[in-house]
Design a protein around this motif. Structure first.
Motif, PDB file in Angstrom:
ATOM      1  N   VAL A 153      -6.224  15.473  -1.956  1.00 40.78           N
ATOM      2  CA  VAL A 153      -5.124  15.996  -2.770  1.00 40.78           C
ATOM      3  C   VAL A 153      -3.816  15.520  -2.150  1.00 40.78           C
ATOM      4  CG1 VAL A 153      -4.002  18.090  -3.646  1.00 40.78           C
ATOM      5  CG2 VAL A 153      -6.495  18.044  -3.324  1.00 40.78           C
ATOM      6  N   TYR A 154      -2.963  14.881  -2.949  1.00 39.95           N
ATOM      7  CA  TYR A 154      -1.700  14.413  -2.379  1.00 39.95           C
ATOM      8  C   TYR A 154      -0.564  14.505  -3.385  1.00 39.95           C
ATOM      9  CZ  TYR A 154      -2.982  10.049  -4.772  1.00 39.95           C
ATOM     10  OH  TYR A 154      -3.364   9.113  -5.697  1.00 39.95           O
ATOM     11  N   VAL A 155       0.656  14.528  -2.856  1.00 39.08           N
ATOM     12  CA  VAL A 155       1.849  14.538  -3.702  1.00 39.08           C
ATOM     13  C   VAL A 155       2.231  13.099  -4.006  1.00 39.08           C
ATOM     14  CG1 VAL A 155       4.268  15.240  -3.930  1.00 39.08           C
ATOM     15  CG2 VAL A 155       2.672  16.669  -2.642  1.00 39.08           C
ATOM     16  N   SER A 156       2.457  12.839  -5.263  1.00 43.20           N
ATOM     17  CA  SER A 156       2.780  11.491  -5.704  1.00 43.20           C
ATOM     18  C   SER A 156       4.241  11.177  -5.388  1.00 43.20           C
ATOM     19  CB  SER A 156       2.499  11.434  -7.205  1.00 43.20           C
ATOM     20  OG  SER A 156       3.170  10.407  -7.803  1.00 43.20           O
ATOM     21  N   ALA A 157       4.475  10.742  -4.153  1.00 44.41           N
ATOM     22  CA  ALA A 157       5.831  10.420  -3.678  1.00 44.41           C
ATOM     23  C   ALA A 157       5.667   9.773  -2.311  1.00 44.41           C
ATOM     24  CB  ALA A 157       6.675  11.688  -3.561  1.00 44.41           C
ATOM     25  N   GLY A 158       6.789   9.562  -1.626  1.00 42.22           N
ATOM     26  CA  GLY A 158       6.716   8.997  -0.284  1.00 42.22           C
ATOM     27  C   GLY A 158       7.868   9.515   0.548  1.00 42.22           C
ATOM     28  N   PRO A 159       7.741   9.476   1.880  1.00 37.81           N
ATOM     29  CA  PRO A 159       8.821   9.955   2.738  1.00 37.81           C
ATOM     30  C   PRO A 159       9.981   8.965   2.762  1.00 37.81           C
ATOM     31  CG  PRO A 159       7.072   9.008   4.070  1.00 37.81           C
ATOM     32  CD  PRO A 159       6.596   8.961   2.642  1.00 37.81           C
ATOM     33  N   ALA A 160      11.169   9.473   3.086  1.00 35.85           N
ATOM     34  CA  ALA A 160      12.381   8.649   3.098  1.00 35.85           C
ATOM     35  C   ALA A 160      12.299   7.529   4.127  1.00 35.85           C
ATOM     36  CB  ALA A 160      13.592   9.529   3.378  1.00 35.85           C
ATOM     37  N   SER A 161      11.427   7.706   5.134  1.00 34.69           N
ATOM     38  CA  SER A 161      11.341   6.694   6.200  1.00 34.69           C
ATOM     39  C   SER A 161      10.776   5.365   5.699  1.00 34.69           C
ATOM     40  CB  SER A 161      10.467   7.227   7.330  1.00 34.69           C
ATOM     41  OG  SER A 161       9.175   7.558   6.838  1.00 34.69           O
ATOM     42  N   ILE A 162      10.156   5.370   4.514  1.00 35.23           N
ATOM     43  CA  ILE A 162       9.587   4.123   3.994  1.00 35.23           C
ATOM     44  C   ILE A 162      10.478   3.590   2.875  1.00 35.23           C
ATOM     45  CG2 ILE A 162       7.552   3.063   2.933  1.00 35.23           C
ATOM     46  CD1 ILE A 162       5.928   5.379   4.144  1.00 35.23           C
ATOM     47  N   PRO A 163      10.969   2.348   3.021  1.00 38.79           N
ATOM     48  CA  PRO A 163      11.872   1.802   2.000  1.00 38.79           C
ATOM     49  C   PRO A 163      11.237   1.781   0.603  1.00 38.79           C
ATOM     50  CG  PRO A 163      11.700   0.331   3.910  1.00 38.79           C
ATOM     51  CD  PRO A 163      10.681   1.407   4.093  1.00 38.79           C
ATOM     52  N   GLY A 164      12.085   1.887  -0.421  1.00 38.16           N
ATOM     53  CA  GLY A 164      11.645   2.019  -1.811  1.00 38.16           C
ATOM     54  C   GLY A 164      10.537   1.088  -2.268  1.00 38.16           C
ATOM     55  N   PRO A 165      10.768  -0.239  -2.225  1.00 36.59           N
ATOM     56  CA  PRO A 165       9.750  -1.149  -2.770  1.00 36.59           C
ATOM     57  C   PRO A 165       8.414  -1.045  -2.037  1.00 36.59           C
ATOM     58  CG  PRO A 165      11.806  -2.324  -2.345  1.00 36.59           C
ATOM     59  CD  PRO A 165      11.960  -0.956  -1.769  1.00 36.59           C
ATOM     60  N   LEU A 166       8.496  -0.841  -0.716  1.00 38.37           N
ATOM     61  CA  LEU A 166       7.290  -0.727   0.100  1.00 38.37           C
ATOM     62  C   LEU A 166       6.516   0.530  -0.295  1.00 38.37           C
ATOM     63  CD1 LEU A 166       6.332  -2.462   2.446  1.00 38.37           C
ATOM     64  CD2 LEU A 166       7.478  -0.906   4.019  1.00 38.37           C
ATOM     65  N   SER A 167       7.242   1.620  -0.431  1.00 37.25           N
ATOM     66  CA  SER A 167       6.651   2.895  -0.808  1.00 37.25           C
ATOM     67  C   SER A 167       6.019   2.790  -2.196  1.00 37.25           C
ATOM     68  CB  SER A 167       7.740   3.972  -0.781  1.00 37.25           C
ATOM     69  OG  SER A 167       7.219   5.208  -1.149  1.00 37.25           O
ATOM     70  N   SER A 168       6.760   2.172  -3.129  1.00 42.97           N
ATOM     71  CA  SER A 168       6.242   1.993  -4.483  1.00 42.97           C
ATOM     72  C   SER A 168       4.947   1.188  -4.458  1.00 42.97           C
ATOM     73  CB  SER A 168       7.243   1.232  -5.346  1.00 42.97           C
ATOM     74  OG  SER A 168       8.438   1.939  -5.437  1.00 42.97           O
ATOM     75  N   HIS A 169       4.988   0.101  -3.720  1.00 44.47           N
ATOM     76  CA  HIS A 169       3.835  -0.802  -3.674  1.00 44.47           C
ATOM     77  C   HIS A 169       2.585  -0.081  -3.178  1.00 44.47           C
ATOM     78  CE1 HIS A 169       1.559  -4.476  -3.019  1.00 44.47           C
ATOM     79  NE2 HIS A 169       1.287  -4.057  -1.804  1.00 44.47           N
ATOM     80  N   TYR A 170       2.736   0.655  -2.088  1.00 45.24           N
ATOM     81  CA  TYR A 170       1.555   1.305  -1.522  1.00 45.24           C
ATOM     82  C   TYR A 170       1.133   2.552  -2.292  1.00 45.24           C
ATOM     83  CZ  TYR A 170       1.081  -1.979   2.240  1.00 45.24           C
ATOM     84  OH  TYR A 170       0.855  -3.130   2.946  1.00 45.24           O
ATOM     85  N   GLN A 171       1.940   2.953  -3.269  1.00 41.00           N
ATOM     86  CA  GLN A 171       1.519   4.071  -4.127  1.00 41.00           C
ATOM     87  C   GLN A 171       0.710   3.606  -5.324  1.00 41.00           C
ATOM     88  OE1 GLN A 171       4.449   7.245  -4.974  1.00 41.00           O
ATOM     89  NE2 GLN A 171       5.665   6.343  -3.348  1.00 41.00           N
ATOM     90  N   THR A 172       0.539   2.296  -5.498  1.00 36.53           N
ATOM     91  CA  THR A 172      -0.274   1.833  -6.629  1.00 36.53           C
ATOM     92  C   THR A 172      -1.750   2.088  -6.337  1.00 36.53           C
ATOM     93  OG1 THR A 172      -0.453  -0.394  -5.696  1.00 36.53           O
ATOM     94  CG2 THR A 172       1.341  -0.008  -7.242  1.00 36.53           C
ATOM     95  N   ALA A 173      -2.510   2.266  -7.396  1.00 40.22           N
ATOM     96  CA  ALA A 173      -3.954   2.524  -7.251  1.00 40.22           C
ATOM     97  C   ALA A 173      -4.624   1.368  -6.507  1.00 40.22           C
ATOM     98  CB  ALA A 173      -4.579   2.710  -8.626  1.00 40.22           C
ATOM     99  N   ALA A 174      -4.153   0.143  -6.776  1.00 38.68           N
ATOM    100  CA  ALA A 174      -4.789  -1.025  -6.169  1.00 38.68           C
ATOM    101  C   ALA A 174      -4.607  -1.040  -4.650  1.00 38.68           C
ATOM    102  CB  ALA A 174      -4.209  -2.305  -6.771  1.00 38.68           C
ATOM    103  N   GLU A 175      -3.484  -0.508  -4.160  1.00 47.28           N
ATOM    104  CA  GLU A 175      -3.231  -0.505  -2.722  1.00 47.28           C
ATOM    105  C   GLU A 175      -3.784   0.731  -2.034  1.00 47.28           C
ATOM    106  OE1 GLU A 175      -2.153  -3.071  -1.008  1.00 47.28           O
ATOM    107  OE2 GLU A 175      -2.046  -4.146  -2.909  1.00 47.28           O
TER     108      GLU A 175
END
Ligand SMILES: [Zn+2]
Length: 530
Positions: A153-175
């Protein structure tokens, strides 16, 4: 509603009567009148309405003198598997100490057809923070966790410590998928992040009745063995956290502030019964080429993309069940057709070739573009850039252009060079937490190494224009009211088309092919020296 004007059929008729080559957005709007008409029933992937839309686009490509660039004329057929929930025969419950607490589907949570679910699930749950693994930041919410046989179970977001594009990329199902698979996860439950919810929960929940789709090719499966997927309403997160020592107030506050989240086991097990109606279907991308004229450059292609599909017919809202998708994304398709027509009318000669593609299956997970990027109808190394137009929202005048991917490649510099003399200010993504950069078809090209950009009519924070754009998302985004009876600014649309065309021309004519910036995260996908 300042700066808005009603773009009704009357305005359109006047422009046609005037008999001039319309430069005021009337032609752009005329394509939307066709594509977003109720007759096309929301252009769902695989539907008859979509087929009609594809025929229309192919016809317009032909009229604009473009060469077919599909595998069958202008069409590139794509095969899909479709999954639809049979909710009457499905259920979800949390069981604790022998007692079951049934959850209400559509209110507490919704079963997702993103993965092909097992019929029965009875598994323990673990809260894994953001559920993110970002190797280059040494960030891993899954580190040291054994998730074998468990639901993460996780929250669909990322911490501020990870830059936007990187965070977005690793939030994809494929990654995410491979990391979750390695940790042993049986499935996932995603807590929607309240600050990133474009659509209020009740409307988002209605979308659960729309079929989910996957590409029907073994080598393009992105489910990584997961057997279950659900989405949790953040308002009812406390039901899940009961007995864990944590509260939804605490977790959602941290997520809102983009702070690190704790990880902990959840008390109890998740019990699910899932009945699915499965089918197979086919739906085409539509592609065309304007051949370049420079002997050195003409075998290279600048792609202009937009998605032709929308979500079709769904549960009625205010008595209307047709989700017309006028802005999402008939508007982007109309921009491509408008650009094709302008190039034709002017007899423009460009150095590189342009490849215009309207793709299917975007709303199902960028599937049509993913298929095209994996099976392009030109040699993959010949594709030098993708400029994607999806729901650019011309709701007020175009003074600012928001460009996604602005800092990632030298395409950003090119956009500034072209647009600033036109009196348009360029800005990057104001809201990286909404993951726009990975949420449309440019991402399929980015993953294949192609420098890409996406565009929207921009605004500054705290202005009436921002309020107008936010209101639009809240009320019309993925709702039946995104139809031809909404106010749009035709002048802004015409100006937008002009800028995108100018950018396309500049990229087609520049001597060097576009390159990722050396510090861009996305450069890792580059395969052809770009
Ligand atoms: Zn959409």
């Amino acid at each position: 509603m300042r700066n808005l004007r009603w773009a009704g059929a009357a305005a359109f008729a006047v422009a046609l009567v005037a008999g001039q080559a319309p430069s005021d957005g009337a032609r752009w709007w005329s394509h939307i009148l066709y594509l977003a008409d109720d007759r096309l029933e929301g252009r769902n992937t695989g539907s008859e309405g979509y087929r009609q839309a594809a025929i229309y686009v192919a016809g317009e490509f032909e009229r604009a003198g473009l060469k077919p660039a599909g595998t069958s004329g202008y069409f590139q057929p794509v095969k899909f598997r479709s999954r639809e929930i049979v909710e009457d025969h499905s259920s979800l419950a949390l069981t604790r100490h022998g007692a079951a607490e049934p959850l209400t589907l559509g209110e507490d949570a919704m079963l997702s057809m993103r993965v092909d679910p097992a019929e029965h699930i009875d598994a323990p749950l673990a809260f894994v923070g953001y559920g993110l693994t970002v190797p280059e930041m040494n960030y891993d919410d899954l580190s040291g966790l054994d998730l074998h046989g468990k639901i993460a179970v996780y929250v669909s977001a990322g911490p501020a410590s990870i830059p936007g594009p990187l965070s977005s990329h690793y939030q994809t199902a494929a990654e995410r998928g491979p990391f979750l698979q390695r940790a042993g996860a049986l499935g996932t439950c995603t807590v929607m992040n309240p600050i990133a919810m474009d659509i209020p929960w009740p409307r988002a929940a209605l979308s659960r009745f729309q079929p989910a789709m996957a590409l029907d090719y073994a080598d393009m499966d992105e489910t990584f063995g997961q057997k279950f997927s659900c989405v949790i309403n953040p308002e009812h997160l406390d039901k899940w956290l009961e007995g864990s020592g944590h509260t939804s107030e605490e977790i959602l506050k941290l997520a809102r502030q983009r702070q690190p989240l704790p990880r902990f086991p959840l008390d109890g097990r998740l019990k699910a019964r899932v009945e699915v109606r499965r089918s197979e279907l086919e739906s085409p991308n539509v592609a065309a080429i304007l051949p370049g004229s420079d002997p050195e450059l003409k075998d290279e292609y600048v792609v202009l993309s937009a998605h032709l599909d929308h979500v079709g017919v769904g549960r009625p809202i205010n008595g209307d069940s047709i989700y017309n998708g006028a802005m999402d994304d008939a508007s982007g398709v109309a921009t491509l057709l408008d650009i094709a027509e302008r190039l034709h009318r002017w007899g423009s000669k460009l150095g590189r070739s342009l490849l215009l593609i309207t793709v299917t299956g975007e709303e199902k997970g960028l599937l049509g573009s993913k298929y095209f990027a994996a099976h392009p109808t030109v040699r993959p190394e010949q594709i030098v850039a993708d400029l994607n137009v999806d729901m650019f929202l011309p709701l007020f005048s175009l003074k600012i252009l928001t460009v996604y991917g602005l800092e990632e490649s030298d395409l950003g510099k090119q956009v500034r060079t072209v647009a600033e003399p036109m009196g348009i200010r360029i800005q990057g993504d104001l809201e990286p937490q909404r993951n726009i950069f990975i949420r449309s078809d440019q991402y399929s090209f980015i993953r294949r190494g192609v420098p890409s950009l996406a565009f929207k009519v921009g605004y500054e924070k705290g202005t009436p224009e921002e309020a107008t754009a936010k209101q639009w998302l809240k009320e019309r985004y993925h709702a039946p009211s995104d139809d031809i009876h909404q106010p749009v600014d035709l002048r802004a649309a015409a100006d937008f088309d002009k800028v995108i065309l100018a950018v396309a021309e500049a990229v087609a004519n520049q001597s060097e092919r576009p390159r990722w910036n050396s510090e861009s995260f996305f450069r890792r996908f580059a395969t052809h020296g770009n």
